[in-house]
Design a protein around this motif. Structure first.
Motif, PDB file in Angstrom:
ATOM      1  N   GLY A  96       0.800  -1.196   0.000  1.00 50.18           N
ATOM      2  CA  GLY A  96       0.000   0.000   0.000  1.00 50.18           C
ATOM      3  C   GLY A  96       0.845   1.262   0.000  1.00 50.18           C
ATOM      4  N   VAL A  97       0.168   2.393   0.097  1.00 47.70           N
ATOM      5  CA  VAL A  97       0.853   3.683   0.153  1.00 47.70           C
ATOM      6  C   VAL A  97       1.361   3.903   1.574  1.00 47.70           C
ATOM      7  CG1 VAL A  97       0.626   6.161  -0.176  1.00 47.70           C
ATOM      8  CG2 VAL A  97      -0.598   4.582  -1.696  1.00 47.70           C
ATOM      9  N   VAL A  98       2.624   4.245   1.698  1.00 48.65           N
ATOM     10  CA  VAL A  98       3.226   4.468   3.011  1.00 48.65           C
ATOM     11  C   VAL A  98       3.071   5.938   3.394  1.00 48.65           C
ATOM     12  CG1 VAL A  98       5.360   4.385   4.349  1.00 48.65           C
ATOM     13  CG2 VAL A  98       4.857   2.595   2.685  1.00 48.65           C
ATOM     14  N   VAL A  99       2.462   6.172   4.541  1.00 52.38           N
ATOM     15  CA  VAL A  99       2.306   7.531   5.063  1.00 52.38           C
ATOM     16  C   VAL A  99       2.864   7.567   6.480  1.00 52.38           C
ATOM     17  CG1 VAL A  99       0.282   8.036   3.645  1.00 52.38           C
ATOM     18  CG2 VAL A  99      -0.016   7.000   5.897  1.00 52.38           C
ATOM     19  N   PRO A 100       3.366   8.704   6.921  1.00 47.75           N
ATOM     20  CA  PRO A 100       3.902   8.798   8.292  1.00 47.75           C
ATOM     21  C   PRO A 100       2.859   8.384   9.329  1.00 47.75           C
ATOM     22  CG  PRO A 100       4.494  10.741   7.022  1.00 47.75           C
ATOM     23  CD  PRO A 100       3.523   9.979   6.184  1.00 47.75           C
ATOM     24  N   ASN A 101       3.303   7.594  10.282  1.00 47.41           N
ATOM     25  CA  ASN A 101       2.408   7.065  11.307  1.00 47.41           C
ATOM     26  C   ASN A 101       3.044   7.330  12.664  1.00 47.41           C
ATOM     27  OD1 ASN A 101       0.513   5.661  12.786  1.00 47.41           O
ATOM     28  ND2 ASN A 101       1.244   3.632  12.156  1.00 47.41           N
TER      29      ASN A 101
ATOM     30  N   ASN B  92      10.448  -5.490  15.211  1.00 46.21           N
ATOM     31  CA  ASN B  92      11.767  -5.882  14.736  1.00 46.21           C
ATOM     32  C   ASN B  92      11.696  -7.202  13.973  1.00 46.21           C
ATOM     33  OD1 ASN B  92      14.415  -7.607  15.401  1.00 46.21           O
ATOM     34  ND2 ASN B  92      15.001  -5.447  15.365  1.00 46.21           N
ATOM     35  N   TYR B  93      10.922  -8.118  14.460  1.00 43.97           N
ATOM     36  CA  TYR B  93      10.781  -9.448  13.855  1.00 43.97           C
ATOM     37  C   TYR B  93      10.146  -9.361  12.469  1.00 43.97           C
ATOM     38  CZ  TYR B  93       9.178 -14.316  13.407  1.00 43.97           C
ATOM     39  OH  TYR B  93       8.927 -15.587  12.969  1.00 43.97           O
ATOM     40  N   ILE B  94       9.086  -8.565  12.339  1.00 42.05           N
ATOM     41  CA  ILE B  94       8.394  -8.425  11.055  1.00 42.05           C
ATOM     42  C   ILE B  94       9.245  -7.636  10.075  1.00 42.05           C
ATOM     43  CG2 ILE B  94       6.365  -7.458   9.913  1.00 42.05           C
ATOM     44  CD1 ILE B  94       4.807  -7.950  12.515  1.00 42.05           C
ATOM     45  N   ASP B  95       9.852  -6.558  10.557  1.00 43.46           N
ATOM     46  CA  ASP B  95      10.605  -5.675   9.673  1.00 43.46           C
ATOM     47  C   ASP B  95      11.817  -6.377   9.061  1.00 43.46           C
ATOM     48  OD1 ASP B  95      11.102  -2.975   8.584  1.00 43.46           O
ATOM     49  OD2 ASP B  95      12.883  -3.043   9.867  1.00 43.46           O
ATOM     50  N   ASN B  96      12.431  -7.282   9.806  1.00 45.40           N
ATOM     51  CA  ASN B  96      13.640  -7.953   9.334  1.00 45.40           C
ATOM     52  C   ASN B  96      13.387  -9.381   8.853  1.00 45.40           C
ATOM     53  OD1 ASN B  96      16.089  -6.086  10.089  1.00 45.40           O
ATOM     54  ND2 ASN B  96      14.699  -6.020  11.849  1.00 45.40           N
ATOM     55  N   LYS B  97      12.097  -9.750   8.776  1.00 47.00           N
ATOM     56  CA  LYS B  97      11.752 -11.126   8.392  1.00 47.00           C
ATOM     57  C   LYS B  97      12.495 -12.113   9.284  1.00 47.00           C
ATOM     58  CE  LYS B  97      11.356  -9.680   3.571  1.00 47.00           C
ATOM     59  NZ  LYS B  97      12.153  -8.446   3.675  1.00 47.00           N
TER      60      LYS B  97
ATOM     61  N   ASN C  49      14.772   2.529   3.304  1.00 53.93           N
ATOM     62  CA  ASN C  49      14.181   3.822   3.630  1.00 53.93           C
ATOM     63  C   ASN C  49      14.015   4.709   2.408  1.00 53.93           C
ATOM     64  OD1 ASN C  49      14.166   3.166   6.327  1.00 53.93           O
ATOM     65  ND2 ASN C  49      16.227   3.987   6.656  1.00 53.93           N
ATOM     66  N   ARG C  50      14.578   4.296   1.279  1.00 56.08           N
ATOM     67  CA  ARG C  50      14.603   5.200   0.142  1.00 56.08           C
ATOM     68  C   ARG C  50      13.844   4.679  -1.064  1.00 56.08           C
ATOM     69  NH1 ARG C  50      20.906   5.866  -0.491  1.00 56.08           N
ATOM     70  NH2 ARG C  50      20.803   3.701   0.229  1.00 56.08           N
ATOM     71  N   ARG C  51      13.576   3.383  -1.130  1.00 55.40           N
ATOM     72  CA  ARG C  51      12.940   2.836  -2.312  1.00 55.40           C
ATOM     73  C   ARG C  51      11.840   1.858  -1.917  1.00 55.40           C
ATOM     74  NH1 ARG C  51      17.652   1.450  -6.745  1.00 55.40           N
ATOM     75  NH2 ARG C  51      18.781   3.417  -6.633  1.00 55.40           N
ATOM     76  N   SER C  52      11.037   1.496  -2.938  1.00 54.77           N
ATOM     77  CA  SER C  52      10.050   0.451  -2.713  1.00 54.77           C
ATOM     78  C   SER C  52      10.761  -0.884  -2.563  1.00 54.77           C
ATOM     79  CB  SER C  52       9.079   0.397  -3.902  1.00 54.77           C
ATOM     80  OG  SER C  52       9.756  -0.036  -5.067  1.00 54.77           O
ATOM     81  N   PHE C  53      10.047  -1.835  -2.008  1.00 52.35           N
ATOM     82  CA  PHE C  53      10.663  -3.134  -1.748  1.00 52.35           C
ATOM     83  C   PHE C  53      11.087  -3.811  -3.054  1.00 52.35           C
ATOM     84  CE2 PHE C  53      11.741  -6.436   1.033  1.00 52.35           C
ATOM     85  CZ  PHE C  53      11.381  -7.645   0.458  1.00 52.35           C
ATOM     86  N   SER C  54      10.228  -3.741  -4.090  1.00 58.45           N
ATOM     87  CA  SER C  54      10.579  -4.375  -5.364  1.00 58.45           C
ATOM     88  C   SER C  54      11.793  -3.708  -5.996  1.00 58.45           C
ATOM     89  CB  SER C  54       9.389  -4.316  -6.330  1.00 58.45           C
ATOM     90  OG  SER C  54       9.004  -2.971  -6.554  1.00 58.45           O
ATOM     91  N   SER C  55      11.906  -2.398  -5.853  1.00 60.63           N
ATOM     92  CA  SER C  55      13.073  -1.702  -6.396  1.00 60.63           C
ATOM     93  C   SER C  55      14.325  -2.112  -5.671  1.00 60.63           C
ATOM     94  CB  SER C  55      12.877  -0.182  -6.296  1.00 60.63           C
ATOM     95  OG  SER C  55      11.765   0.230  -7.047  1.00 60.63           O
TER      96      SER C  55
ATOM     97  N   MET D 130       3.950  -4.331   7.384  1.00 59.35           N
ATOM     98  CA  MET D 130       5.193  -3.694   6.950  1.00 59.35           C
ATOM     99  C   MET D 130       4.950  -2.262   6.502  1.00 59.35           C
ATOM    100  SD  MET D 130       7.236  -6.707   4.902  1.00 59.35           S
ATOM    101  CE  MET D 130       7.997  -8.062   5.815  1.00 59.35           C
ATOM    102  N   ASP D 131       3.817  -2.033   5.845  1.00 56.34           N
ATOM    103  CA  ASP D 131       3.474  -0.653   5.466  1.00 56.34           C
ATOM    104  C   ASP D 131       3.302   0.226   6.704  1.00 56.34           C
ATOM    105  OD1 ASP D 131       3.552  -1.287   2.789  1.00 56.34           O
ATOM    106  OD2 ASP D 131       1.389  -1.655   2.628  1.00 56.34           O
TER     107      ASP D 131
END
Length: 649
Positions: free
Chosen positions: A274-279, A292-297, A448-454, A520-521
């Motif tokens: 999805g679209v990432v917006v500040p949370n 930490n577990y989800i972010d780093n798989k 922090n700078r690109r989409s995951f696929s990129s 993750m979003d």
């Protein structure tokens, strides 16, 4: 009277001279050498060459104890200077007219034939060995003639050869147009031989003894068409033989790559994001450790980052008090009862900490307890969340590893590996693992700078381009050691490429579940908020104002995401403003007991790394394992086909 001493002196001198002559005679008798080296060669119309080498040696039990060995090169250069592999088959071996045991082993660039038995000790004196073998691709098809260019003895014998001779039986009806011969060491053009035989069976015999590492080479020109050119089937077979490494290594690499690409497209591709917006709120229901577990798989820093974040979160909530964060860490349990909705990881930690005022010390002396605590903490979280947010697709990785092992085995067993280069295969394997690791770290650093696929595309491109650079450099390096046998670069590319693919797809094959992608979003939005500059944060609608409570609530999450430094700088900047007022002068975190907040605040940006490194430094160090080494030797010299050399064993 004066003549007597003179007679005695003459007698002594005569006895000494006789002793010296006897000594020289004994040394001559004790020398090991080749008394005669005769080669009988038959050239078939189809181009096969059958050679019988009759080698008479004098054995004295020094180098020749059980027998002799003969080295034969399996490679020669064609008229264009290209390396080609020749066929070789031992037909028979005899010693003194009786069948003799023999065995072969691969050596650098060729084969070594051992004649003799490990259990047999030769009698001293002359022994005649007769070695018969068949070889092919020894004919050079020149523009105006067919040429048989043959190194009869080879230039690698460790003994002198008193006399070498050769007779070559040409195909029926074929007469030699011209003949030539050369004697001496490698590259020499000596003429210490004479022609014998006839036009249909030219022969050559040396006119002086050949010293060690000297040899006899002959050349015979025949009319064009004397030897039938290779058939299409033969050429195909020779093409496979010359390029065996290429034919095996690159398809093996392609098979592994295609499997991993198929598996990645099937299960490893990430679901739409999805679209990432500040949370500015933690994701609902996620503890810092779970973030930490989800972010780093999986946990980063072997789980110690998540453990540090959990201790801070427990401290902020009032369940524990942190003391002394420098050389050791003291975690003291408070009297606040555990809430029933505490995350499973934090609940496991509180159970291990015990009752109120009980403390747990993290230092080297307590390393095993720290390791046990970390293991229980990780297991509690993994047990509850395994496969919920992320699927590692381990089955595909296991199949890929098995396929890689089979491919590597096929390359090493079926390929044409130069034994002298076998140990160097560790270099491409290490490079593939090393470069794959760099590519993965690059992908993670760009989150922090690109989409995951990129990021994944960049990592894959980085790995492929890097490995192409390695392949070019590796091919150049291997060409420098051509004397050890070129044509090895496909094996190096294959080994390095397969290891690289496994390292890369170990990271790429896993994929988040739809729920994991949604989380993750949310985590990315929280990371974005924690790293925003103050002026950007102030321009956000609905964002809460900075306060000690807001800072402390999000600090464990900042630690879990590795962005505690920018988040802490933001808080310190706020404390320095007039808006903070009296809060700045009196603020001291109630969950920390130690130095004054003044010094603590200056180093709070290093808080997570300091705490994690302190925990990691307390763990018991593994015992180092011993290393092993290896070495190999071997080599050939000589012009034309044939050649090699030999010695005793």
């Amino acid at each position: 009277m004066l003549r007597a001493p003179s007679a005695v002196i003459r007698l002594v001198l005569l006895l000494l001279l006789q002793a010296a002559l006897l000594g020289f005679a004994f040394e001559a008798r004790a020398a090991e050498y080749i008394a005669a080296y005769r080669s009988e060669i038959q050239i078939a119309r189809q181009g096969d060459v059958t050679v019988t080498e009759i080698i008479t040696v004098n054995a004295e039990g020094h180098d020749i104890k059980r027998g002799i060995f003969r080295d034969f090169p399996l490679y020669m250069l064609d008229r264009q200077g290209r390396r080609q592999k020749v066929g070789f088959e031992v037909l028979s071996v005899t010693r003194d007219g009786k069948p003799e045991e023999w065995k072969t082993e691969s050596i650098s660039g060729g084969v070594r034939i051992y004649m003799g038995s490990q259990n047999t000790q030769l009698d001293r004196g002359l022994h005649t060995y007769e070695l018969t073998y068949r070889t092919d691709r020894q004919i050079r098809y020149q523009e105006n003639f067919d040429e048989f260019y043959w190194n009869v003895t080879g230039n690698g014998w460790m003994f002198r050869i008193d006399q070498a001779s050769v007779v070559v039986q040409l195909p029926p009806g074929v007469k030699a147009l011209n003949t030539d011969f050369f004697t001496g060491p490698e590259g020499a053009t000596g003429k210490d031989a004479r022609r014998t035989g006839s036009e249909t069976a030219p022969g050559f015999v040396t006119t002086r003894a050949l010293a060690p590492n000297e040899g006899l080479t002959i050349a015979i020109a025949m009319p064009n068409g004397s030897i039938l050119p290779p058939s299409t089937a033969q050429q195909r077979g020779w093409l496979l033989r010359d390029n065996l490494n290429l034919m095996i290594a690159l398809p093996a690499l392609a098979v592994v790559a295609l499997f991993y690409m198929w598996g990645w497209r099937r299960v490893g591709r990430d679901p739409p994001r999805g679209v990432v917006v500040p949370n500015w709120h933690p994701p609902e229901g996620l503890s810092p450790a779970l973030v930490n577990y989800i972010d780093n798989k999986g946990f980063s820093g072997q789980g110690w980052d998540a453990l540090s974040a959990s201790f801070i979160d427990l401290a902020v909530k009032g369940y524990v008090l942190l003391e002394d964060l420098k050389k050791s860490i003291v975690i003291r349990r408070t009297d606040k009862p555990a809430a029933p909705d505490l995350p499973v990881g934090q609940m496991a930690l509180l159970r291990q900490l015990g009752m109120a005022n009980d403390k747990f010390v993290i230092n080297k002396q307590n390393g095993e307890a720290v390791q046990s605590l970390g293991k229980l903490f990780r297991q509690a979280i993994e047990k509850e969340n395994r496969g919920r947010y992320y699927r590692a697709n381990t089955a595909y990785i296991v199949v890929g590893i098995l396929l890689s092992v089979l491919s590597l085995a096929a390359m090493l067993v079926l390929g044409d590996l130069n034994p002298d280069l076998a140990g160097l295969l560790i270099m491409p394997a290490f490079f593939g693992l090393f470069w794959g690791g760099i590519a993965i770290r690059l992908a993670k650093s760009m989150r922090n700078r690109r989409s995951f696929s990129s990021r994944l595309g960049a990592a894959f491109s980085f790995a492929v381009l890097g490995f192409m650079g390695f392949a070019v450099c590796g091919a150049f390096t291997i060409s420098l050691v051509e004397s050890l046998g070129n044509g090895q670069w496909p094996l190096f590319v294959g080994v390095g490429g397969i290891v690289l693919l496994n390292a890369l797809f170990f990271f790429l094959m896993g994929a988040p579940t739809p729920l994991g992608a949604k989380r993750m979003d949310e985590i990315e939005g929280l990371r974005l908020y924690l790293t925003l500059a103050e002026k950007d944060r102030m321009n956000m609608n609905g964002a809460p104002e900075m306060s000690p409570r807001h800072f402390e609530t999000l600090l464990p999450y900042a630690v879990a995401l590795g962005v505690e430094k920018p988040w802490s700088r933001t808080f310190e900047t706020w404390l320095a403003t007039a808006a903070a007022g009296a809060v700045a002068a009196s603020y001291h975190p109630g969950w920390y007991s130690g130095e004054s907040y003044g010094s603590f605040g200056e180093s709070i940006g290093d808080f997570s790394s300091s705490m994690s490194s302190t925990i990691a430094s307390t763990l018991p160090q593994p015992v180092a394992s011993s290393s092993s080494g290896f070495s190999s030797s071997g080599g050939f010299s000589g012009g034309g086909g044939g050649g090699g050399g030999g010695g005793g064993w």
